[in-house]
Design a protein around this motif. Structure first.
Motif, PDB file in Angstrom:
ATOM      1  N   TYR A   1      -6.614  13.974   3.573  1.00 45.19           N
ATOM      2  CA  TYR A   1      -5.559  13.183   2.933  1.00 45.19           C
ATOM      3  C   TYR A   1      -4.766  12.411   3.985  1.00 45.19           C
ATOM      4  O   TYR A   1      -4.491  11.212   3.811  1.00 45.19           O
ATOM      5  N   GLY A   2      -4.430  13.085   5.087  1.00 46.61           N
ATOM      6  CA  GLY A   2      -3.619  12.451   6.119  1.00 46.61           C
ATOM      7  C   GLY A   2      -4.265  11.218   6.700  1.00 46.61           C
ATOM      8  O   GLY A   2      -3.616  10.174   6.867  1.00 46.61           O
ATOM      9  N   GLN A   3      -5.556  11.285   7.021  1.00 49.80           N
ATOM     10  CA  GLN A   3      -6.186  10.106   7.620  1.00 49.80           C
ATOM     11  C   GLN A   3      -6.319   8.967   6.608  1.00 49.80           C
ATOM     12  O   GLN A   3      -6.245   7.796   6.974  1.00 49.80           O
ATOM     13  N   SER A   4      -6.455   9.310   5.324  1.00 46.56           N
ATOM     14  CA  SER A   4      -6.504   8.248   4.314  1.00 46.56           C
ATOM     15  C   SER A   4      -5.161   7.540   4.194  1.00 46.56           C
ATOM     16  O   SER A   4      -5.095   6.327   3.954  1.00 46.56           O
ATOM     17  N   LYS A   5      -4.070   8.287   4.368  1.00 44.31           N
ATOM     18  CA  LYS A   5      -2.738   7.680   4.294  1.00 44.31           C
ATOM     19  C   LYS A   5      -2.414   6.894   5.576  1.00 44.31           C
ATOM     20  O   LYS A   5      -1.711   5.884   5.513  1.00 44.31           O
ATOM     21  N   THR A   6      -2.925   7.349   6.715  1.00 46.42           N
ATOM     22  CA  THR A   6      -2.840   6.535   7.929  1.00 46.42           C
ATOM     23  C   THR A   6      -3.592   5.232   7.728  1.00 46.42           C
ATOM     24  O   THR A   6      -3.128   4.157   8.132  1.00 46.42           O
ATOM     25  N   ALA A   7      -4.758   5.316   7.097  1.00 42.44           N
ATOM     26  CA  ALA A   7      -5.549   4.115   6.839  1.00 42.44           C
ATOM     27  C   ALA A   7      -4.795   3.112   5.983  1.00 42.44           C
ATOM     28  O   ALA A   7      -4.927   1.894   6.172  1.00 42.44           O
TER      29      ALA A   7
ATOM     30  N   SER B   1       0.850  -1.186   0.000  1.00 43.26           N
ATOM     31  CA  SER B   1       0.000   0.000   0.000  1.00 43.26           C
ATOM     32  C   SER B   1       0.887   1.236   0.000  1.00 43.26           C
ATOM     33  O   SER B   1       1.712   1.406   0.899  1.00 43.26           O
ATOM     34  N   VAL B   2       0.708   2.083  -0.994  1.00 43.07           N
ATOM     35  CA  VAL B   2       1.510   3.299  -1.077  1.00 43.07           C
ATOM     36  C   VAL B   2       0.881   4.356  -0.165  1.00 43.07           C
ATOM     37  O   VAL B   2      -0.182   4.902  -0.464  1.00 43.07           O
ATOM     38  N   SER B   3       1.545   4.615   0.943  1.00 39.77           N
ATOM     39  CA  SER B   3       1.095   5.600   1.920  1.00 39.77           C
ATOM     40  C   SER B   3       1.850   6.901   1.666  1.00 39.77           C
ATOM     41  O   SER B   3       2.227   7.205   0.531  1.00 39.77           O
ATOM     42  N   SER B   4       2.091   7.666   2.713  1.00 34.51           N
ATOM     43  CA  SER B   4       2.734   8.969   2.550  1.00 34.51           C
ATOM     44  C   SER B   4       3.138   9.503   3.912  1.00 34.51           C
ATOM     45  O   SER B   4       2.551   9.140   4.940  1.00 34.51           O
ATOM     46  N   SER B   5       4.119  10.396   3.904  1.00 35.36           N
ATOM     47  CA  SER B   5       4.425  11.113   5.142  1.00 35.36           C
ATOM     48  C   SER B   5       3.249  11.990   5.559  1.00 35.36           C
ATOM     49  O   SER B   5       3.180  12.463   6.693  1.00 35.36           O
ATOM     50  N   GLY B   6       2.291  12.186   4.646  1.00 36.04           N
ATOM     51  CA  GLY B   6       1.072  12.902   4.990  1.00 36.04           C
ATOM     52  C   GLY B   6       0.314  12.265   6.127  1.00 36.04           C
ATOM     53  O   GLY B   6      -0.542  12.920   6.750  1.00 36.04           O
ATOM     54  N   HIS B   7       0.610  10.990   6.431  1.00 35.59           N
ATOM     55  CA  HIS B   7      -0.090  10.335   7.549  1.00 35.59           C
ATOM     56  C   HIS B   7       0.232  11.007   8.882  1.00 35.59           C
ATOM     57  O   HIS B   7      -0.504  10.844   9.857  1.00 35.59           O
ATOM     58  N   HIS B   8       1.339  11.780   8.921  1.00 29.32           N
ATOM     59  CA  HIS B   8       1.688  12.515  10.143  1.00 29.32           C
ATOM     60  C   HIS B   8       0.619  13.554  10.499  1.00 29.32           C
ATOM     61  O   HIS B   8       0.529  13.977  11.647  1.00 29.32           O
ATOM     62  N   VAL B   9      -0.157  13.973   9.517  1.00 26.70           N
ATOM     63  CA  VAL B   9      -1.116  15.061   9.743  1.00 26.70           C
ATOM     64  C   VAL B   9      -2.297  14.619  10.590  1.00 26.70           C
ATOM     65  O   VAL B   9      -2.818  15.402  11.390  1.00 26.70           O
ATOM     66  N   SER B  10      -2.716  13.347  10.448  1.00 27.54           N
ATOM     67  CA  SER B  10      -3.937  12.940  11.139  1.00 27.54           C
ATOM     68  C   SER B  10      -4.037  11.435  11.293  1.00 27.54           C
ATOM     69  O   SER B  10      -3.763  10.694  10.342  1.00 27.54           O
ATOM     70  N   PRO B  11      -4.479  10.973  12.462  1.00 27.29           N
ATOM     71  CA  PRO B  11      -4.928   9.583  12.573  1.00 27.29           C
ATOM     72  C   PRO B  11      -6.270   9.447  11.868  1.00 27.29           C
ATOM     73  O   PRO B  11      -6.824  10.432  11.363  1.00 27.29           O
ATOM     74  N   VAL B  12      -6.800   8.251  11.825  1.00 31.39           N
ATOM     75  CA  VAL B  12      -8.166   8.077  11.344  1.00 31.39           C
ATOM     76  C   VAL B  12      -9.107   8.567  12.439  1.00 31.39           C
ATOM     77  O   VAL B  12      -9.054   8.095  13.574  1.00 31.39           O
ATOM     78  N   VAL B  13      -9.945   9.523  12.104  1.00 29.26           N
ATOM     79  CA  VAL B  13     -10.881  10.098  13.084  1.00 29.26           C
ATOM     80  C   VAL B  13     -12.182   9.310  12.979  1.00 29.26           C
ATOM     81  O   VAL B  13     -13.086   9.652  12.212  1.00 29.26           O
ATOM     82  N   PHE B  14     -12.278   8.238  13.749  1.00 25.60           N
ATOM     83  CA  PHE B  14     -13.386   7.297  13.607  1.00 25.60           C
ATOM     84  C   PHE B  14     -14.739   7.936  13.907  1.00 25.60           C
ATOM     85  O   PHE B  14     -15.754   7.507  13.353  1.00 25.60           O
ATOM     86  N   ASP B  15     -14.759   8.944  14.755  1.00 25.03           N
ATOM     87  CA  ASP B  15     -16.035   9.565  15.105  1.00 25.03           C
ATOM     88  C   ASP B  15     -16.642  10.355  13.956  1.00 25.03           C
ATOM     89  O   ASP B  15     -17.843  10.633  13.965  1.00 25.03           O
ATOM     90  N   ASP B  16     -15.817  10.728  12.969  1.00 22.19           N
ATOM     91  CA  ASP B  16     -16.335  11.500  11.836  1.00 22.19           C
ATOM     92  C   ASP B  16     -15.382  11.374  10.649  1.00 22.19           C
ATOM     93  O   ASP B  16     -14.817  12.358  10.176  1.00 22.19           O
ATOM     94  N   ILE B  17     -15.247  10.154  10.153  1.00 23.21           N
ATOM     95  CA  ILE B  17     -14.325   9.905   9.047  1.00 23.21           C
ATOM     96  C   ILE B  17     -14.670  10.755   7.826  1.00 23.21           C
ATOM     97  O   ILE B  17     -13.779  11.293   7.153  1.00 23.21           O
ATOM     98  N   HIS B  18     -15.941  10.913   7.551  1.00 23.49           N
ATOM     99  CA  HIS B  18     -16.371  11.500   6.273  1.00 23.49           C
ATOM    100  C   HIS B  18     -16.780  12.969   6.388  1.00 23.49           C
ATOM    101  O   HIS B  18     -17.466  13.485   5.500  1.00 23.49           O
ATOM    102  N   TYR B  19     -16.366  13.620   7.445  1.00 21.59           N
ATOM    103  CA  TYR B  19     -16.570  15.067   7.592  1.00 21.59           C
ATOM    104  C   TYR B  19     -18.054  15.449   7.483  1.00 21.59           C
ATOM    105  O   TYR B  19     -18.432  16.375   6.781  1.00 21.59           O
ATOM    106  N   ARG B  20     -18.851  14.720   8.226  1.00 22.27           N
ATOM    107  CA  ARG B  20     -20.278  15.054   8.250  1.00 22.27           C
ATOM    108  C   ARG B  20     -20.593  16.084   9.335  1.00 22.27           C
ATOM    109  O   ARG B  20     -21.567  16.818   9.216  1.00 22.27           O
ATOM    110  N   GLN B  21     -19.758  16.131  10.387  1.00 22.06           N
ATOM    111  CA  GLN B  21     -19.947  17.117  11.445  1.00 22.06           C
ATOM    112  C   GLN B  21     -18.811  18.145  11.477  1.00 22.06           C
ATOM    113  O   GLN B  21     -19.052  19.342  11.596  1.00 22.06           O
ATOM    114  N   ARG B  22     -17.577  17.688  11.351  1.00 20.82           N
ATOM    115  CA  ARG B  22     -16.447  18.618  11.437  1.00 20.82           C
ATOM    116  C   ARG B  22     -16.215  19.322  10.102  1.00 20.82           C
ATOM    117  O   ARG B  22     -16.643  18.841   9.046  1.00 20.82           O
TER     118      ARG B  22
END
Length: 287
Positions: free
Chosen positions: A157-163, A128-149
């Protein structure tokens, strides 16, 4: 099989594998462009076993069709395709945030669909090709798809690369007994079409970074994870610069480029992501 093999790192990965004598499938959205690339690779390498097949990772029907049509064992699944920093919130027909959908969920569905082919091979590997962008964010399980935040291109991008990394951890845990392991890689700073949504002034700054790599150099770490003997049967790792990266604690200050955050290797988060992803796919089938 290499997703996103029509350009950049994916194209160079496919070229190198073909040069080594592998049967290579370019899994792409733009078939016509990829056919031309496949012809170039065949001519350059003398390897006629270079195929092109349609795959749209944002479209689960496309992923399902690709998986259904695959025949025989699959030794290498290289999840290379991705999108970066969409400036505005964009969603799939399921309502999923597009970066998470393409970079993780589409590849997750693809791996599940190709599981039997991977198990049929002797010692299959997933990269899986990830990125140093994963440093920006863990996976935010409470609102992965930005429905509230509020939507932010870089945290999305960061949480997708953490994923991508968490997937490698969970896939290895679940499938290693079947001879399937998965690793994630950070290819390095490489200017490709991936950055097309990045603001022009930011791209200009990135282009001047001395440590930037060419697409060929960027493919090197993918190839290490794919074929190097030291990673035979070894999974759940994050590689950079051709070797395993050091773990960086989540609260530690870093240059934002090197090392892998602990949150990306956390087995509890990996298991939660797997279960959440399975539930997401189930919910689409139940409609």
């Amino acid at each position: 099989m290499v997703t996103g093999a029509g350009a950049g790192i994916g194209r160079e990965t496919a070229r190198s594998l073909a040069r080594a004598g592998a049967e290579v499938t370019l899994a792409v959205r733009r078939i016509d462009d990829a056919q031309e690339i496949a012809r170039e690779i065949r001519a350059e390498t003398g390897n006629e076993a270079v195929d092109v097949r349609p795959l749209d990772l944002a479209d689960l029907a496309s992923v399902a069709a690709f998986s259904k049509e695959w025949a025989g064992p699959l030794d290498l699944l290289i999840n290379n395709a991705g999108i970066m920093a969409l400036p505005e919130p964009t969603r799939t027909e399921q309502g999923w945030e597009m970066q998470f959908a393409v970079n993780h969920l589409g590849h997750f569905a693809l791996a599940l669909g190709l599981h039997d082919a991977l198990a049929e091979a002797s010692g299959a590997r997933i990269v899986s090709v990830s990125s140093s962008g994963h440093h920006v964010s863990p996976v935010v399980f409470d609102d992965i798809h930005y429905r509230q935040r509020a939507y932010d291109p870089w945290s999305a991008y960061g949480q997708s690369k953490t994923a991508n990394v968490l997937f490698a951890v969970a896939a290895t845990t679940r499938w290693a007994t079947e001879g399937i392991v998965a690793n994630a890689v950070m290819p390095g700073g490489i200017m490709t079409g991936l950055q097309r949504h990045v603001p022009a002034e930011v791209r200009a700054q990135w282009e001047q970074v001395p440590s930037n790599k060419t697409p060929q150099q960027g493919a090197a770490t993918t190839l290490v994870a794919a074929v190097a003997p030291e990673f035979a049967g070894v999974g759940g790792r994050y590689l950079e610069d051709g070797g395993e990266a050091p773990i960086v604690e989540d609260d530690a200050e870093t240059d934002g480029v090197h090392g892998v955050r602990h949150w990306a290797l956390d087995p509890t988060a990996a298991e939660r992501l797997w279960e959440t992803s399975e539930e997401s796919l189930r919910s689409t089938r139940d409609r």
